[in-house]
Write an enzyme that holds these catalytic residues in place. Structure first.
Site, short mmCIF file in Angstrom:
data_model
loop_
_atom_site.label_atom_id
_atom_site.label_comp_id
_atom_site.label_asym_id
_atom_site.label_seq_id
_atom_site.Cartn_x
_atom_site.Cartn_y
_atom_site.Cartn_z
CG ASP A 244 -1.84 0.81 1.11
OD1 ASP A 244 -2.75 1.11 0.69
OD2 ASP A 244 -1.69 1.77 2.08
CD GLU A 281 -2.19 2.33 -3.66
OE1 GLU A 281 -2.78 3.54 -3.98
OE2 GLU A 281 -1.90 2.66 -2.32
#
Length: 581
Positions: A244, A281
């Site tokens: 993330d 990401e």
């Protein structure tokens, strides 16, 4: 059994295990570490007390039976009997399916989700990607405010439930990817700062002090995160990790944390004989992230490509707010650029950021599968005020165009749960904070955020209201009725074409050739012998493909192959995939 904990600032550390208290000793070989022996077994409850403080959960807890604030529990990973023979499934050629355990089914458990995995096999995806499963307060939440980065959320089914899910997926031939959050921990139940310098004020992130990757004590913090990642891949047999928001991992050391992590994962892959991978990401548009370490990069195996999503979304919806503004001026031009170059912002000026952004990809070194393409994700749906999906914004024909572009583009495609049947359920932001003050702050903050953009307070769902989570659960009766059944059949057809046509998994990003008309709103591209065309306009379009002996592989509306003039006559809001004979 030996217990150990890193607590460099403590003058005394005691272990409380199954009601018995024992003093730990300093480890003479590892500075800041404490260790000691105690009688324990699988399920034994324990915690550590620093100096005269309360008993706290283990920072490396494998299980939190009573939630983030409770005692930890011993987990003997060797007790689980794996049944599936599994040699792994690599990222090249993959199709990912992002899902949230708590809303994939109304039950919201690993076992209930496992019962639906046959749907993914029939659909044609290769990997299911789970949103974060680390413990967080309450029962329901997105998972991005988790703590205890080695443990599994108990209401989902805990460690045993996750293993059963992975074992079932592998038995069906599906790989499993897990979303992990290294850039911050949740605001509730985070006891790491009491044990050591896990965070630093040297850098700041949207969540406050940054995870300590480069300040004093960062060696142990980096090791903590690396070993947590390896535990998911080794102890739970996960096939890959989605990292993330890696742009929030601030690291000024000569060897970036991502490079260290990718090296450790590659070593584990070599040891286990299974292909393991990392997907980042990132909004940096920095090619170093997905460039191999041997070529001076960080060695992450792939990354999400938001530029493709933003260009596609603006082309479909016409939205121009926020970061969509950079793409909305000429959305098909932007889409064409991403299809051939990967990044739209490759050093270009970004009006949203007020500066130039990104750097070009070296298409001769970066394989196309290292970028993930998608028309929807949990972020792009859930961060809207009402969590409305693309199906609530555009016509079925435009949804079919989005599917065709996503599933035939050069990138590794990823679907968001339910999009394959144009799910009518929203996916909204929901929480279940047990701290009344935090719960109130989250609810009021969400409404203030969207009030600033013109939303009425009553129109923004309350994250703390259980109904918000309930309405976000998939309705599994929808795929059996129209118009959802037709969309599901379209996705299955496109995935079958992708599986059958080698040109659609060609790693050469430079081989894609694109033509488009911004005014008439059509776009076509060629990948080897495969031709893909979409008409986003409200009138039929004559598209000059220059291909005569072409066969229709998939079409949303009835369409003939190009005639002698090489023109493809494509109905409005429609898509077609052809094969050059």
């Amino acid at each position: 059994m030996q217990f150990e904990v890193w607590a460099p600032q403590a003058g005394r550390v005691t272990l409380r295990c199954d009601g018995v208290t024992r003093a730990l000793e300093r480890d003479p070989e590892r500075e800041g570490w404490w260790r000691g022996e105690a009688e324990a077994h699988d399920g034994s409850r324990y915690g550590f007390a620093l100096d005269d403080g309360p008993v706290l959960p283990d920072p490396r807890s494998r299980r939190q039976p009573d939630g983030p604030d409770g005692l930890s529990a011993v987990v003997d990973h060797d007790r689980f009997e794996w049944s599936a023979e599994w040699s792994g499934r690599p990222l090249p050629g993959a199709v990912l399916y992002e899902t949230h355990v708590g809303t994939f089914t109304p039950e919201g458990t690993f076992d209930a989700a496992a019962e639906r995995l046959g749907h993914l096999v029939d659909l044609g995806v290769t990997h299911v990607e789970l949103m974060p499963v680390c413990p967080f307060p309450g029962r329901h939440g997105w998972g991005y405010e988790g703590v205890s980065l080695w443990a599994v959320h108990e209401p989902y089914g805990g460690p045993e439930g996750l293993k059963r899910f992975v074992d079932r997926a592998h038995a069906l031939g599906l790989g499993v990817v897990l979303d992990v959050v290294h850039n911050h921990l949740g605001p509730s139940g985070n006891y790491l700062p009491q044990f050591g310098p896990y965070f630093t004020d040297t850098h700041h992130t949207p969540w406050g002090a940054a995870v300590n990757l480069d300040a004093p004590g960062s060696d142990e913090v980096r090791a903590y995160l690396v070993r947590s990642a390896l535990s998911w891949l080794r102890d739970y047999r996960i096939d890959g990790l989605r990292l993330d928001a890696v742009h929030a991992l601030v690291d000024t050391r000569a060897r970036h944390f991502l490079e260290e992590l990718s090296g450790a994962v590659d070593e584990l892959a070599a040891d286990t004989g299974r292909p393991l991978f990392l997907i980042a990401e990132s909004d940096l548009n920095d090619p170093r992230i997905i460039t191999p370490r041997g070529n001076g990069g960080y060695g992450i195996h792939a990354q999400w490509n938001d530029d493709f999503h933003h260009a596609l979304h603006t082309a479909l919806t016409g939205e121009s707010q926020g970061y969509y503004a950079d793409f909305a001026r000429a959305p098909l031009t932007a889409l064409a650029k991403t299809l051939t170059g990967g990044f739209f912002h490759d050093g270009t000026y970004s009006s949203f950021r007020g500066r130039h952004h990104g750097r070009p990809l070296d298409r001769t070194r970066v394989a196309a599968h290292r970028l993930l393409g998608y028309s929807q994700t949990h972020d792009q749906v859930g961060n809207r005020a009402q969590g409305d999906r693309l199906a609530g914004l555009v016509s079925p024909g435009l949804l079919a165009c989005a599917a065709a572009l996503t599933l035939t583009a050069p990138f590794t495609p990823m679907l968001f749960m339910g999009e394959e049947w144009a799910a009518g359920t929203p996916w909204q932001f929901f929480t279940d904070h047990t701290d009344p003050e935090l719960a109130k702050a989250v609810s009021e903050g969400r409404r203030r955020e969207f009030a600033a953009h013109g939303w009425a307070e009553q129109d923004v769902p309350d994250p703390q209201d259980p109904v918000t989570r309930d309405r976000s659960c998939l309705d599994w009766s929808e795929p059996e009725r129209e118009p959802h059944a037709r969309m599901l059949a379209w996705y299955r057809q496109l995935l079958a074409v992708r599986r059958d046509q080698p040109d659609l998994t060609d790693p050469d990003l430079a081989d894609t050739k694109v033509a488009y008309d911004e005014d008439r709103r059509w776009l076509a591209f060629r990948r080897g012998d495969v031709r893909v065309a979409v008409n986003l306009g409200t009138a039929p379009a004559d598209i000059p493909l220059g291909s005569r002996e072409a066969r229709v592989l998939a079409a949303w509306e009835p369409v003939d192959a190009p005639g002698a003039d090489g023109l493809l006559r494509l109905p409005a809001e429609s898509a077609v995939v052809l094969l050059q004979e």
